[in-house]
Design a protein around this motif. Sequence first.
Motif, PDB file in Angstrom:
ATOM      1  N   GLY A 164      10.672  -2.233  -8.092  1.00 13.21           N
ATOM      2  CA  GLY A 164       9.833  -3.291  -8.635  1.00 13.21           C
ATOM      3  C   GLY A 164       8.689  -3.714  -7.737  1.00 13.21           C
ATOM      4  N   LEU A 165       8.532  -3.061  -6.586  1.00  9.90           N
ATOM      5  CA  LEU A 165       7.441  -3.404  -5.688  1.00  9.90           C
ATOM      6  C   LEU A 165       6.101  -2.970  -6.283  1.00  9.90           C
ATOM      7  N   GLY A 166       5.098  -3.822  -6.167  1.00  8.09           N
ATOM      8  CA  GLY A 166       3.738  -3.449  -6.523  1.00  8.09           C
ATOM      9  C   GLY A 166       3.025  -2.931  -5.288  1.00  8.09           C
ATOM     10  N   VAL A 167       2.288  -1.815  -5.420  1.00  8.06           N
ATOM     11  CA  VAL A 167       1.618  -1.197  -4.269  1.00  8.06           C
ATOM     12  C   VAL A 167       0.155  -0.930  -4.611  1.00  8.06           C
ATOM     13  N   LEU A 168      -0.734  -1.407  -3.737  1.00  7.98           N
ATOM     14  CA  LEU A 168      -2.149  -1.035  -3.803  1.00  7.98           C
ATOM     15  C   LEU A 168      -2.392  -0.072  -2.661  1.00  7.98           C
ATOM     16  N   LEU A 169      -2.701   1.167  -3.001  1.00  8.88           N
ATOM     17  CA  LEU A 169      -2.734   2.272  -2.054  1.00  8.88           C
ATOM     18  C   LEU A 169      -4.155   2.783  -1.849  1.00  8.88           C
ATOM     19  N   VAL A 170      -4.588   2.842  -0.597  1.00  8.85           N
ATOM     20  CA  VAL A 170      -5.810   3.544  -0.217  1.00  8.85           C
ATOM     21  C   VAL A 170      -5.372   4.829   0.464  1.00  8.85           C
ATOM     22  N   GLU A 171      -5.837   5.967  -0.040  1.00 10.97           N
ATOM     23  CA  GLU A 171      -5.332   7.243   0.451  1.00 10.97           C
ATOM     24  C   GLU A 171      -6.426   8.313   0.392  1.00 10.97           C
ATOM     25  N   GLN A 172      -6.577   9.046   1.500  1.00  8.73           N
ATOM     26  CA  GLN A 172      -7.606  10.075   1.583  1.00  8.73           C
ATOM     27  C   GLN A 172      -7.264  11.301   0.726  1.00  8.73           C
ATOM     28  N   ASP A 173      -5.991  11.594   0.560  1.00 10.10           N
ATOM     29  CA  ASP A 173      -5.566  12.729  -0.260  1.00 10.10           C
ATOM     30  C   ASP A 173      -5.461  12.246  -1.703  1.00 10.10           C
ATOM     31  N   VAL A 219      -0.908   1.548  -7.593  1.00 12.26           N
ATOM     32  CA  VAL A 219      -2.312   1.664  -7.983  1.00 12.26           C
ATOM     33  C   VAL A 219      -3.084   2.224  -6.799  1.00 12.26           C
ATOM     34  N   THR A 220      -3.804   3.320  -7.033  1.00 16.66           N
ATOM     35  CA  THR A 220      -4.555   3.975  -5.970  1.00 16.66           C
ATOM     36  C   THR A 220      -6.020   3.585  -6.030  1.00 16.66           C
ATOM     37  N   LEU A 221      -6.590   3.347  -4.865  1.00 14.48           N
ATOM     38  CA  LEU A 221      -8.008   3.055  -4.733  1.00 14.48           C
ATOM     39  C   LEU A 221      -8.661   4.229  -4.020  1.00 14.48           C
ATOM     40  N   LEU A 222      -9.500   4.959  -4.744  1.00 11.58           N
ATOM     41  CA  LEU A 222     -10.174   6.135  -4.211  1.00 11.58           C
ATOM     42  C   LEU A 222     -11.615   5.799  -3.850  1.00 11.58           C
ATOM     43  N   GLY A 223     -12.189   6.602  -2.980  1.00 13.70           N
ATOM     44  CA  GLY A 223     -13.582   6.423  -2.603  1.00 13.70           C
ATOM     45  C   GLY A 223     -13.851   7.104  -1.282  1.00 13.70           C
ATOM     46  N   SER A 224     -15.106   7.435  -1.038  1.00  9.83           N
ATOM     47  CA  SER A 224     -15.484   8.085   0.205  1.00  9.83           C
ATOM     48  C   SER A 224     -15.451   7.089   1.352  1.00  9.83           C
ATOM     49  N   ASN A 225     -15.580   7.596   2.581  1.00  9.07           N
ATOM     50  CA  ASN A 225     -15.640   6.714   3.742  1.00  9.07           C
ATOM     51  C   ASN A 225     -16.835   5.774   3.600  1.00  9.07           C
ATOM     52  N   GLY A 226     -16.604   4.495   3.892  1.00  8.81           N
ATOM     53  CA  GLY A 226     -17.673   3.521   3.788  1.00  8.81           C
ATOM     54  C   GLY A 226     -17.833   2.908   2.415  1.00  8.81           C
ATOM     55  N   ALA A 227     -16.941   3.263   1.480  1.00 10.43           N
ATOM     56  CA  ALA A 227     -17.056   2.735   0.112  1.00 10.43           C
ATOM     57  C   ALA A 227     -16.635   1.269   0.027  1.00 10.43           C
ATOM     58  N   GLY A 228     -15.857   0.810   1.020  1.00  9.24           N
ATOM     59  CA  GLY A 228     -15.422  -0.582   1.028  1.00  9.24           C
ATOM     60  C   GLY A 228     -13.940  -0.783   0.791  1.00  9.24           C
ATOM     61  N   LYS A 229     -13.171   0.293   0.774  1.00  5.95           N
ATOM     62  CA  LYS A 229     -11.755   0.210   0.430  1.00  5.95           C
ATOM     63  C   LYS A 229     -10.965  -0.622   1.445  1.00  5.95           C
ATOM     64  N   SER A 230     -11.100  -0.301   2.715  1.00  4.14           N
ATOM     65  CA  SER A 230     -10.355  -1.032   3.742  1.00  4.14           C
ATOM     66  C   SER A 230     -10.821  -2.476   3.847  1.00  4.14           C
ATOM     67  N   HIS A 232       1.481  10.233  -7.411  1.00  2.00           N
ATOM     68  CA  HIS A 232       2.509   9.216  -7.192  1.00  2.00           C
ATOM     69  C   HIS A 232       2.059   7.837  -7.672  1.00  2.00           C
ATOM     70  N   SER A 233       0.991   7.788  -8.469  1.00  2.58           N
ATOM     71  CA  SER A 233       0.447   6.511  -8.928  1.00  2.58           C
ATOM     72  C   SER A 233       0.543   6.369 -10.431  1.00  2.58           C
ATOM     73  N   ASP A 234       0.469   5.130 -10.882  1.00  5.96           N
ATOM     74  CA  ASP A 234       0.397   4.840 -12.306  1.00  5.96           C
ATOM     75  C   ASP A 234      -1.047   4.751 -12.776  1.00  5.96           C
ATOM     76  N   ARG A 235      -1.869   4.087 -11.975  1.00  6.37           N
ATOM     77  CA  ARG A 235      -3.279   3.910 -12.316  1.00  6.37           C
ATOM     78  C   ARG A 235      -4.123   4.078 -11.065  1.00  6.37           C
ATOM     79  N   GLY A 236      -5.440   4.139 -11.260  1.00  5.50           N
ATOM     80  CA  GLY A 236      -6.328   4.246 -10.120  1.00  5.50           C
ATOM     81  C   GLY A 236      -7.711   3.692 -10.411  1.00  5.50           C
ATOM     82  N   TYR A 237      -8.401   3.391  -9.340  1.00  8.05           N
ATOM     83  CA  TYR A 237      -9.790   2.948  -9.397  1.00  8.05           C
ATOM     84  C   TYR A 237     -10.591   3.795  -8.416  1.00  8.05           C
ATOM     85  N   VAL A 238     -11.852   4.037  -8.743  1.00  7.20           N
ATOM     86  CA  VAL A 238     -12.760   4.721  -7.830  1.00  7.20           C
ATOM     87  C   VAL A 238     -13.810   3.716  -7.374  1.00  7.20           C
TER      88      VAL A 238
END
Length: 249
Positions: free
Chosen positions: A186-195, A35-46, A202-208
């Motif tokens: 079977g690993l679950g991954v929460l991914l924060v990625e600039q690209d 699962v990818t978490l998208l957003g600009s710098n300062g959005a709160g992802k990290s 490479h993701s199944d789902r995503g959030y912005v």
Amino acid sequence: MIVSDLLQIEGLHAGYGRIEVVRGVSLTVGSGEVVTLLGSNGAGKSTLLKAVAGLLQPSAGTVKLGADDVTGVAPEKLVRRGLALVPEGRMLFGSLTVKENLSLGAYATGVDEAVLARVLALFPVLKERFSQRAATLSGGEQQMLAIGRALMSKPKVMLLDEPSLGLAPKVVGQIFEALDELRDDGLGVLLVEQDANLALKHSDRGYVMRGGRLVVQGSAVELRCDDDVRLAYLGSWHRKEQSDADMEP
């Protein structure tokens, strides 16, 4: 294939002192799901990843691993329960060898030779550098070591913060190929990625995320086709694909 929700975040609020950065975030990560978490710098992802990993105490909301409420549980206890964080910047022990860094990743569970063999199969260069100090590795090798160190704790869920940052495209490709294999394990991954384009491929789902809140969610395909998401996060990719199409006979 998603088996179950390993990570469940519900109404999470977190920040620094009086400054609230994460505002009511709810999301899930399933078994065998990226699962990818998208957003600009300062959005709160990290900040969200830190709150989930126990590095930052949430002010409200819950974090569950499986059926267990682990909100605010200390990081070392979360590792034992199956949660691993690969932070931005890698945070390796530069004076220690590759072998020693990997061994430290298994401090909570003990070194499992089968897990070590899996890590070295995913990232063969680490086997070649096994006795080399981490500080002498290239940036890409250090990122592989950071991921490998997290895997040594036998996580069910891995939080991965900006794995491609500053790395050559070839190395980034190797890292994301490894993520594909880990998802198959079977690993679950929460991914924060600039690209964003690479992450969604490479993701199944995503959030912005915007302003500390989730504003869009959907499958990776849906997000890649969403006009607002493409304009904000996939613009360069969209222009390149359009340019390539214009050049076709």
